[in-house]
Design a protein around this motif. Structure first.
Motif, short mmCIF file in Angstrom:
data_model
loop_
_atom_site.label_atom_id
_atom_site.label_comp_id
_atom_site.label_asym_id
_atom_site.label_seq_id
_atom_site.Cartn_x
_atom_site.Cartn_y
_atom_site.Cartn_z
N PRO A 109 0.80 -1.23 0.00
CA PRO A 109 0.00 0.00 0.00
C PRO A 109 0.84 1.29 0.00
O PRO A 109 0.29 2.36 -0.21
CB PRO A 109 -0.81 -0.09 1.30
N TYR A 110 2.14 1.18 0.25
CA TYR A 110 2.99 2.38 0.38
C TYR A 110 3.92 2.59 -0.80
O TYR A 110 4.65 3.57 -0.86
CB TYR A 110 3.81 2.29 1.68
N ILE A 111 3.91 1.63 -1.73
CA ILE A 111 4.91 1.68 -2.81
C ILE A 111 4.76 2.91 -3.70
O ILE A 111 5.74 3.56 -4.04
CB ILE A 111 4.89 0.35 -3.60
N GLU A 112 3.52 3.26 -4.03
CA GLU A 112 3.31 4.43 -4.90
C GLU A 112 3.85 5.70 -4.25
O GLU A 112 4.48 6.54 -4.91
CB GLU A 112 1.83 4.61 -5.19
N LYS A 113 3.60 5.84 -2.95
CA LYS A 113 4.10 7.01 -2.21
C LYS A 113 5.63 7.05 -2.23
O LYS A 113 6.24 8.10 -2.37
CB LYS A 113 3.65 6.96 -0.75
N MET A 114 6.24 5.87 -2.04
CA MET A 114 7.71 5.80 -2.07
C MET A 114 8.24 6.21 -3.44
O MET A 114 9.21 6.97 -3.54
CB MET A 114 8.19 4.37 -1.78
N GLN A 115 7.61 5.70 -4.49
CA GLN A 115 8.06 6.04 -5.86
C GLN A 115 7.99 7.54 -6.08
O GLN A 115 8.90 8.14 -6.65
CB GLN A 115 7.15 5.35 -6.90
N LYS A 116 6.89 8.16 -5.61
CA LYS A 116 6.71 9.61 -5.78
C LYS A 116 7.81 10.36 -5.00
O LYS A 116 8.45 11.27 -5.53
CB LYS A 116 5.31 9.99 -5.27
N HIS A 117 8.02 9.94 -3.75
CA HIS A 117 9.01 10.60 -2.90
C HIS A 117 10.41 10.51 -3.53
O HIS A 117 11.14 11.49 -3.60
CB HIS A 117 8.99 9.95 -1.52
N ILE A 118 10.76 9.31 -4.01
CA ILE A 118 12.09 9.11 -4.56
C ILE A 118 12.24 9.83 -5.90
O ILE A 118 13.29 10.42 -6.19
CB ILE A 118 12.40 7.59 -4.67
N SER A 119 11.19 9.85 -6.70
CA SER A 119 11.28 10.56 -7.98
C SER A 119 11.44 12.06 -7.75
O SER A 119 12.08 12.75 -8.57
CB SER A 119 10.08 10.25 -8.89
N ASP A 120 10.92 12.59 -6.65
CA ASP A 120 11.14 14.01 -6.32
C ASP A 120 12.61 14.27 -6.00
O ASP A 120 13.16 15.30 -6.38
CB ASP A 120 10.29 14.43 -5.12
N ILE A 121 13.26 13.33 -5.32
CA ILE A 121 14.67 13.49 -4.99
C ILE A 121 15.52 13.52 -6.26
O ILE A 121 16.48 14.28 -6.36
CB ILE A 121 15.14 12.36 -4.04
N PHE A 122 15.12 12.72 -7.25
CA PHE A 122 15.90 12.63 -8.50
C PHE A 122 15.38 13.55 -9.60
O PHE A 122 15.90 13.51 -10.71
CB PHE A 122 15.90 11.18 -9.01
N TRP A 123 14.34 14.36 -9.29
CA TRP A 123 13.73 15.23 -10.32
C TRP A 123 13.41 14.41 -11.57
O TRP A 123 13.68 14.84 -12.69
CB TRP A 123 14.64 16.40 -10.70
N CYS A 124 12.89 13.21 -11.38
CA CYS A 124 12.63 12.35 -12.54
C CYS A 124 11.18 11.89 -12.52
O CYS A 124 10.41 12.26 -11.63
CB CYS A 124 13.59 11.15 -12.53
N LYS A 125 10.81 11.10 -13.51
CA LYS A 125 9.44 10.59 -13.59
C LYS A 125 9.28 9.39 -12.66
O LYS A 125 10.23 8.63 -12.42
CB LYS A 125 9.13 10.15 -15.03
N ILE A 131 9.88 -0.16 -7.55
CA ILE A 131 10.04 -0.71 -6.19
C ILE A 131 9.15 -1.94 -6.06
O ILE A 131 7.94 -1.87 -6.34
CB ILE A 131 9.64 0.32 -5.10
N LYS A 132 9.75 -3.03 -5.65
CA LYS A 132 9.00 -4.26 -5.41
C LYS A 132 9.21 -4.66 -3.95
O LYS A 132 10.20 -4.27 -3.34
CB LYS A 132 9.50 -5.37 -6.33
N ALA A 133 8.27 -5.42 -3.41
CA ALA A 133 8.42 -5.88 -2.03
C ALA A 133 8.17 -7.37 -2.01
O ALA A 133 7.31 -7.88 -2.74
CB ALA A 133 7.45 -5.16 -1.11
N THR A 134 8.93 -8.07 -1.16
CA THR A 134 8.72 -9.50 -1.02
C THR A 134 9.01 -9.92 0.42
O THR A 134 9.71 -9.22 1.14
CB THR A 134 9.63 -10.28 -2.00
N THR A 135 8.44 -11.04 0.81
CA THR A 135 8.83 -11.66 2.08
C THR A 135 9.89 -12.72 1.74
O THR A 135 10.21 -12.91 0.57
CB THR A 135 7.64 -12.36 2.76
N THR A 136 10.42 -13.39 2.76
CA THR A 136 11.31 -14.51 2.46
C THR A 136 10.65 -15.83 2.92
O THR A 136 11.33 -16.75 3.35
CB THR A 136 12.69 -14.33 3.12
N GLU A 137 9.30 -15.84 2.81
CA GLU A 137 8.54 -17.06 3.13
C GLU A 137 8.89 -17.59 4.53
O GLU A 137 9.05 -18.78 4.73
CB GLU A 137 8.79 -18.15 2.08
N ARG A 138 9.01 -16.67 5.46
CA ARG A 138 9.28 -16.98 6.89
C ARG A 138 10.68 -17.58 7.12
O ARG A 138 10.97 -18.07 8.21
CB ARG A 138 8.20 -17.89 7.49
N LEU A 139 11.54 -17.55 6.13
CA LEU A 139 12.88 -18.12 6.29
C LEU A 139 13.89 -17.05 6.69
O LEU A 139 13.81 -15.90 6.25
CB LEU A 139 13.35 -18.75 4.97
#
Ligand SMILES: [Zn+2]
Length: 162
Positions: A109-125, A131-139
């Motif tokens: 739910p937070y990935i879009e916000k992160m992309q926006k925040h980071i693109s502001d730092i880089f003045w880019c689109k 950004i992708k997120a994953t678990t490690t299947e409890r390992l």
């Protein structure tokens, strides 16, 4: 056009009494990442990828833990400073691809916000920042919820009209 690629990886322990901040975004959770700065593993991995692309060392060298001016500093500021360095070297970001490894909470739910925040730092689109997120299947340490990790690959290109 000259292009450079770099990789970054970072880990921080999860601990009570800290705000969880990833990709510059505050995520409501009962624990947060521990570290000298705000311990934003994603932004640290990105900064290391940028430095790596230009063979400029790592963020530990540029912003040492031992320096009190970096205590509890926002990692967004560290990433801005790192990007200044990249631009001084005559490069700009082409694109970033990142993975956050975390068992809980859900990051999607937070990935879009992160992309926006980071693109502001880089003045880019926003579509230059993946950004992708994953678990490690409890390992392993991530699966046991002892900590979080992040991986980033950055491609830089020579700045036009530098
Ligand atoms: Zn870190």
């Amino acid at each position: 056009m000259d292009q450079r690629v770099g990789i970054g990886f970072d880990v921080h322990p999860l601990t009570a009494g800290r705000q969880l901040i990833l990709g510059g975004i505050e995520i409501p959770y009962e624990r947060g990442l521990a570290g000298h700065s705000d311990a934003d593993a994603l932004l640290h991995a990105i900064a290391d990828a940028l430095l790596g692309a230009l063979a400029l060392g790592d963020i530990g060298q540029h912003f040492p833990d031992s320096d009190p001016q970096y205590k509890d500093i926002s990692s967004s500021i560290l990433l801005e400073k790192t990007y200044e360095l990249v631009r001084q070297e005559g490069y700009e970001l082409n694109n970033l691809d990142c993975i956050i490894l975390l068992e809980k909470p859900r990051i999607a739910p937070y990935i879009e916000k992160m992309q926006k925040h980071i693109s502001d730092i880089f003045w880019c689109k926003v579509n230059q920042i993946s950004i992708k997120a994953t678990t490690t299947e409890r390992l392993g340490f991530i699966g046991r919820e002892d900590g979080a990790a992040a991986l980033a690959v950055a491609m830089l290109r020579e700045r036009k009209g530098k």
